[in-house]
Design a protein around this motif. Structure first.
Motif, short mmCIF file in Angstrom:
data_model
loop_
_atom_site.label_atom_id
_atom_site.label_comp_id
_atom_site.label_asym_id
_atom_site.label_seq_id
_atom_site.Cartn_x
_atom_site.Cartn_y
_atom_site.Cartn_z
N TYR A 438 -22.30 7.96 30.70
CA TYR A 438 -23.24 7.58 29.64
C TYR A 438 -24.27 6.60 30.18
O TYR A 438 -23.93 5.55 30.71
CB TYR A 438 -22.45 6.95 28.49
N HIS A 439 -25.56 7.00 30.09
CA HIS A 439 -26.68 6.17 30.54
C HIS A 439 -26.61 5.84 32.03
O HIS A 439 -27.02 4.76 32.44
CB HIS A 439 -26.77 4.89 29.71
N GLN A 440 -26.10 6.78 32.81
CA GLN A 440 -25.99 6.56 34.24
C GLN A 440 -26.59 7.74 35.01
O GLN A 440 -26.86 8.81 34.46
CB GLN A 440 -24.53 6.37 34.64
N LEU A 441 -26.75 7.54 36.32
CA LEU A 441 -27.32 8.56 37.19
C LEU A 441 -26.49 9.84 37.19
O LEU A 441 -27.03 10.94 37.35
CB LEU A 441 -27.44 8.01 38.62
N CYS A 442 -25.18 9.71 36.99
CA CYS A 442 -24.31 10.88 37.07
C CYS A 442 -24.31 11.73 35.80
O CYS A 442 -23.53 12.69 35.70
CB CYS A 442 -22.88 10.47 37.42
N ASP A 443 -25.18 11.42 34.83
CA ASP A 443 -25.31 12.29 33.65
C ASP A 443 -26.15 13.51 34.04
O ASP A 443 -27.30 13.66 33.67
CB ASP A 443 -25.96 11.54 32.49
N ASP A 444 -25.50 14.37 34.83
CA ASP A 444 -26.18 15.54 35.40
C ASP A 444 -25.43 16.81 35.00
O ASP A 444 -24.67 16.81 34.02
CB ASP A 444 -26.30 15.39 36.92
N LEU A 445 -25.60 17.87 35.76
CA LEU A 445 -24.97 19.14 35.42
C LEU A 445 -23.45 19.10 35.49
O LEU A 445 -22.78 19.94 34.90
CB LEU A 445 -25.50 20.24 36.34
N THR A 446 -22.91 18.14 36.22
CA THR A 446 -21.45 18.01 36.31
C THR A 446 -20.87 17.24 35.14
O THR A 446 -19.65 17.13 35.02
CB THR A 446 -21.05 17.30 37.62
N ASN A 447 -21.74 16.71 34.28
CA ASN A 447 -21.30 15.84 33.20
C ASN A 447 -21.28 16.56 31.86
O ASN A 447 -21.52 15.96 30.82
CB ASN A 447 -22.22 14.61 33.12
N ILE A 448 -21.00 17.84 31.87
CA ILE A 448 -21.06 18.67 30.67
C ILE A 448 -19.73 19.37 30.43
O ILE A 448 -19.17 19.99 31.35
CB ILE A 448 -22.17 19.74 30.80
N ALA A 449 -19.22 19.29 29.20
CA ALA A 449 -18.07 20.11 28.78
C ALA A 449 -18.65 21.37 28.14
O ALA A 449 -19.12 21.34 27.00
CB ALA A 449 -17.21 19.33 27.79
N TRP A 450 -18.60 22.47 28.88
CA TRP A 450 -19.27 23.68 28.42
C TRP A 450 -18.61 24.29 27.19
O TRP A 450 -19.29 24.93 26.38
CB TRP A 450 -19.35 24.69 29.57
#
Length: 498
Positions: A438-450
């Motif tokens: 949350y609100h970090q650099l790692c909120d990318d494509l790996t940070n999704i529950a599909w």
């Protein structure tokens, strides 16, 4: 049937580039209306079936690519307002909606906002760097972006009143507890009474996140950083025991005004006295690309908007993509405040979709009611609850306290509600944070529950189909509920927390 709409679009394009008689334009408009009328009325089950994980993933990839436009300026992907990543997002939203064969009228609404970027920050307390130290969005830099030094002074209560600051000096850096009032007010009072800077510590477990917001004209704001509850209580205890804590704070940041835009897309057919409205925010924080927050909401709305073109609607549907949510709900509030009374009363309801795919998700429903909120808000809540229950999913009610873009609508008498998958709090079942990025650099494509992303987007489709087809059983807007500023929330924005 779709071919008719496409053909109409091509004919309209030719008309735009040639000298034609007005009668020809009327004939084409009639043809467009006929094409829409030939479509089937929107059906929830059918609309949901058109939402696929593959389409959501493709859009997420595109949004991450767009966030990377900011790499040169920011050193990493971001879609913060004012960045190339955000302007690219705006362009992508507009192009996608305008490509849908004149099904929507797409407009932009410019407004002034403040953007913030913290380039570097540091602090020490008795030569120790707090482990939980974090920047506050919209914090000004320390003077000349150089360190300031002073004794740490504990502010009583929550630092929300002038009386809390009577015993400080201009040699102090302040330690203030989160709560009771906004971070911004604490920063304003810190400056007003001459302290050099402030450290705000959380009043509940977990990392603190916040924005100082946009200060009133002519009001000075002190530089601010944040720490968690554990470290805040440690320093509070030391100060109460009479220890002297020599403190240093250094912040290199920029805060300044820009112009940005909301994007609004409304169906070109349907009853314009009954407008079904929904929104998501198009911007991220500066720290990262914001693929979950709120790329997921943006993607969901775009995909629902696309699939809706296979149907006609009885009630107009208006999709909104807000800018500057992360700076304090600026875009949605500007929109709500700009509505005339007549425009306001045509909006039957507003649905907010912010963070649809948190990796350690829960199915969250805003706990609205018809006593504290405009009549119809409770019906919205029940629509979401019924959906989750009918599909065998557990759901969690979360406070309807003004932390997202629905607040401007509720404050202006428009029924509201929404769903989310969770941000910084912990999941009640497994004890882990709902969105670790949350609100970090790692909120990318790996940070999704599909799986959650698909379920929630299909629920959005269900909400649109339900109300776009029939509002007969939904409470009618009441004149007294249309009074401006009828409510006031203490919490404004997912970072303007108190």
């Amino acid at each position: 049937m779709k071919l008719n709409i496409i053909t109409s679009s091509l004919i309209l394009s030719n008309i735009a580039n040639a000298a034609v008689l007005p009668q020809a334009v009327f004939e084409i408009e009639d043809y467009l209306i006929s094409s829409i009328d030939s479509l089937p009325l929107v059906n929830s089950t059918e609309l949901q079936s058109l939402i696929t994980t593959e389409a959501l993933y493709s859009r997420a990839e595109k949004l991450y690519e767009i966030a990377s436009y900011s790499n040169k300026s920011f050193g990493h992907p971001t879609r913060v307002i004012g960045s190339k990543g955000h302007w690219g997002t705006i362009g992508y939203i507009k192009n996608e909606l305008k490509s849908l064969n004149n099904y929507y009228n797409v407009t932009v609404q410019p407004f002034k906002a403040f953007m913030s970027e913290v380039f570097e920050f540091n602090a020490t307390i008795n030569n120790e760097i707090p482990k939980s130290l974090i920047e506050m969005d919209m914090t000004p830099p320390t003077p000349n972006k150089k360190p300031v030094y002073g004794e740490l002074k504990l502010i009583p209560n929550f630092g929300c009143n002038d009386d809390d600051y009577l015993n400080i000096s201009n040699n102090n850096i302040l330690l203030i507890k989160r709560g009771e009032c906004s971070f911004g007010l604490k920063a304003q009072l810190t400056s007003k009474f001459g302290a050099k800077a402030a450290i705000i510590y959380n009043n509940e477990p977990g990392e603190i996140r916040g924005t100082l917001g946009v200060p009133p004209d002519g009001v000075s704001v002190a530089p601010c950083l944040g720490i968690n509850l554990e470290e805040g209580l440690k320093y509070e205890s030391l100060l109460l025991n009479g220890e002297i804590l020599n403190t240093m704070i250094q912040i290199d940041s920029f805060v300044g005004p820009i112009t940005t835009v909301n994007v609004i897309a409304e169906t070109n057919h349907g009853n314009d006295e009954n407008i079904v409205m929904l929104g998501a925010h198009s911007d991220s924080v500066s720290a990262g690309p914001g693929i979950n927050d709120d790329g997921s909401g943006t993607i969901s709305l775009l995909e629902v908007a696309k699939q809706l073109t296979n149907y006609r609607v009885n009630n107009k549907v208006r999709f909104a993509f807000w800018a500057a949510e992360e700076e304090g709900l600026l875009g949605s509030n500007y929109y709500a405040e700009s509505l005339t009374l007549n425009e306001n009363e045509k909006i039957r309801l507003f649905m907010d979709y912010d963070m649809m795919a948190s990796p350690n998700y829960e199915y969250e429903v805003y706990d609205a009611n018809n006593i504290d909120n405009p009549k119809g808000s409770e019906e919205l809540k029940n629509l979401y609850i019924d959906y989750y229950k009918s599909h065998g999913y557990n759901y969690t009610l979360i406070p309807f306290d003004g932390r997202s873009d629905y607040v401007g609508f509720i404050e202006h008498g428009i029924p509201g509600g929404g769903i989310a998958a969770g941000a910084e709090k912990n999941n009640a079942e497994n004890g882990k944070v709902l969105d670790k990025c949350y609100h970090q650099l790692c909120d990318d494509l790996t940070n999704i529950a599909w799986d959650a992303f698909l379920v929630n987007t299909q629920l959005i489709a269900h909400s649109v189909a339900t109300y776009a087809s029939d509002l007969t059983d939904f409470p009618v807007r009441e004149i007294e509920n249309s009074k401006l500023n009828s409510m006031s929330f203490a919490y404004r924005g997912d970072k303007l927390i108190i």
